[in-house]
Design a protein around this motif. Sequence first.
Motif, PDB file in Angstrom:
ATOM      1  N   VAL A   2       0.566  -1.420   0.059  1.00 51.97           N
ATOM      2  CA  VAL A   2       0.360  -0.260   0.119  1.00 51.97           C
ATOM      3  C   VAL A   2       0.805   1.394  -0.117  1.00 51.97           C
ATOM      4  O   VAL A   2       0.880   2.389  -1.093  1.00 51.97           O
ATOM      5  CB  VAL A   2      -0.986   0.600   1.586  1.00 51.97           C
ATOM      6  CG1 VAL A   2      -2.099   1.332   1.223  1.00 51.97           C
ATOM      7  CG2 VAL A   2      -2.019  -1.057   0.655  1.00 51.97           C
ATOM      8  N   THR A  40      -9.535   1.605   3.411  1.00 56.30           N
ATOM      9  CA  THR A  40      -7.280   1.953   2.992  1.00 56.30           C
ATOM     10  C   THR A  40      -6.888   1.245   4.246  1.00 56.30           C
ATOM     11  O   THR A  40      -5.655   1.670   4.218  1.00 56.30           O
ATOM     12  CB  THR A  40      -7.984   3.510   2.456  1.00 56.30           C
ATOM     13  OG1 THR A  40      -7.875   4.122   4.079  1.00 56.30           O
ATOM     14  CG2 THR A  40      -8.162   4.226   1.487  1.00 56.30           C
ATOM     15  N   ALA A  48      -4.985   4.181  -2.792  1.00 59.80           N
ATOM     16  CA  ALA A  48      -4.469   3.105  -0.952  1.00 59.80           C
ATOM     17  C   ALA A  48      -5.670   2.121  -1.460  1.00 59.80           C
ATOM     18  O   ALA A  48      -4.891   1.213  -1.116  1.00 59.80           O
ATOM     19  CB  ALA A  48      -5.049   4.541  -0.258  1.00 59.80           C
ATOM     20  N   GLY A  49      -6.941   2.722  -1.902  1.00 61.77           N
ATOM     21  CA  GLY A  49      -8.558   1.672  -1.648  1.00 61.77           C
ATOM     22  C   GLY A  49      -7.874   0.578  -2.347  1.00 61.77           C
ATOM     23  O   GLY A  49      -7.810  -0.496  -1.812  1.00 61.77           O
ATOM     24  N   THR A  75      -5.464  -1.595  -1.010  1.00 63.37           N
ATOM     25  CA  THR A  75      -6.126  -2.028   0.246  1.00 63.37           C
ATOM     26  C   THR A  75      -6.664  -3.336  -0.069  1.00 63.37           C
ATOM     27  O   THR A  75      -6.088  -4.180   1.092  1.00 63.37           O
ATOM     28  CB  THR A  75      -6.078  -0.756   1.409  1.00 63.37           C
ATOM     29  OG1 THR A  75      -5.429  -0.329   1.503  1.00 63.37           O
ATOM     30  CG2 THR A  75      -6.930  -1.633   2.771  1.00 63.37           C
TER      31      THR A  75
END
Length: 445
Positions: free
Chosen positions: A68, A281, A320-321, A324
């Motif tokens: 991430v 995230t 980021a999501g 993740t």
Amino acid sequence: TTATTLTGGEVIAMDQQYVMRAWSKQGQAAMAVEKAEGIYFWDYDGNRYVDMSSLLVNANIGHQHPKVVKAIQEQAEKMCFMAPSYATDVKSLLAKKLVELAGGDMARVFFTNAGADANENAIKMARIATGRTKVFSGYHSYHGATLAASNASGDSRRFAAEIGGASGFVKFSNPSPYRDNLPFETEEALTAFYLKQLGEQIQYEGPYNVAAILLETVIGANGIIAYPKGYLEGVRNLCNSYGIVMICDEVMAGFYRTGTAFAFQQYGFTPDMITFAKGVTSGYVPLGGVIVSEWISEYFTENQLQCGLTYSGHTLACAAGLATLEVYEDENIAANVEKIGVLLKDYLEEMKAKHPCVGDVRTYGLFCGVELVLDKETREPLVPFNTPNRIMPAIYKELKDRGFSTFGRETTISVCPPLTITEAELAEVLPILDEVLTLVDATYL
Ligand code: PLP
């Protein structure tokens, strides 16, 4: 002075002088954290703490996961932010992935900055789509600190938002079976009782005045409590009967905390909207949103969506999501939650049998709570409801001084480690809880 040259003491002093900290009287010293990695974080004196609450039940994949971090670095170099009116690769991909993950007839995503504004916008959409005002939510709930989310919240953090108020927020007594302690012999009878109560309240409020029922799928901050069997399905039926929008707040329970991507997937119903944040995230960049079902999506295809945020679908947050969600899949986090969840459940049940101060333990995957009582028979809580006290803070301090970091509300201690925790890591930290519960038995009972 640059950040890297500050001592821990200087960080604390400046924080104490200049920072306004949430839910606190100002001017108190906070612990300064220098670094975090995996399930751990460290203060400036090199003391290590196991993050047994995943911070605010959001750091689901632990801290500084390299995949991430790398995705954020790469996105930052390419494009940090593009306005919500433009399409970006990461936003398109993340929305598609979230819709697929939610399944059922979920259709589209409205992105927000975090959990409160996810609920804020879900409430707004439900009101627009139904043309109705009233929003039902439970006393045992927390939905965020913005105006509507706060008015919808059940716990005492809503009182400040009620100054000046917001109209149409109706509270109902959502089930808290251990505390309610009702004399029903079967779970079915208990569920039927709770549903009858809710059904009657909806009648008193006028069913066709009700826009939405907003519920945490599993109650989080207010005690980690799952609904009795059949309750959520019953709420769904009530919503169907009167055209009420059912909103599941999965801000805390979502993203594998209970074992499945979303907690509602362990029940026999689908909501009209899902609100999410935190685990999407893992907190690396703030992000939240509302996943809406087909009919809501269609309504806003015909009608304008009167919702907007400068950072809706923030590019860095979406990157980021996406990373993740990949970690959840690639590392089969669901399987780890199942495996570690069983171990944690067994251990906490053992603690309940051993310690007079443990009245109840509730475990759903790695979403666990330990409720402390003065008396197991009467279930009298260790400290009275909604009363400032030194006892619970002292218990959290005893845990923290031994390297077990967590929080809770009222008398329930949250045990919600990162979903990546290993069997060995768990085995190392759990004896601390046993030690502190022994102390509680001896000191307060
Ligand atoms: N909903 C639930 C269930 C939460 O637990 C929280 C935060 O703890 C929120 C909403 C609010 O989210 P945020 O603090 O990101 O605004």
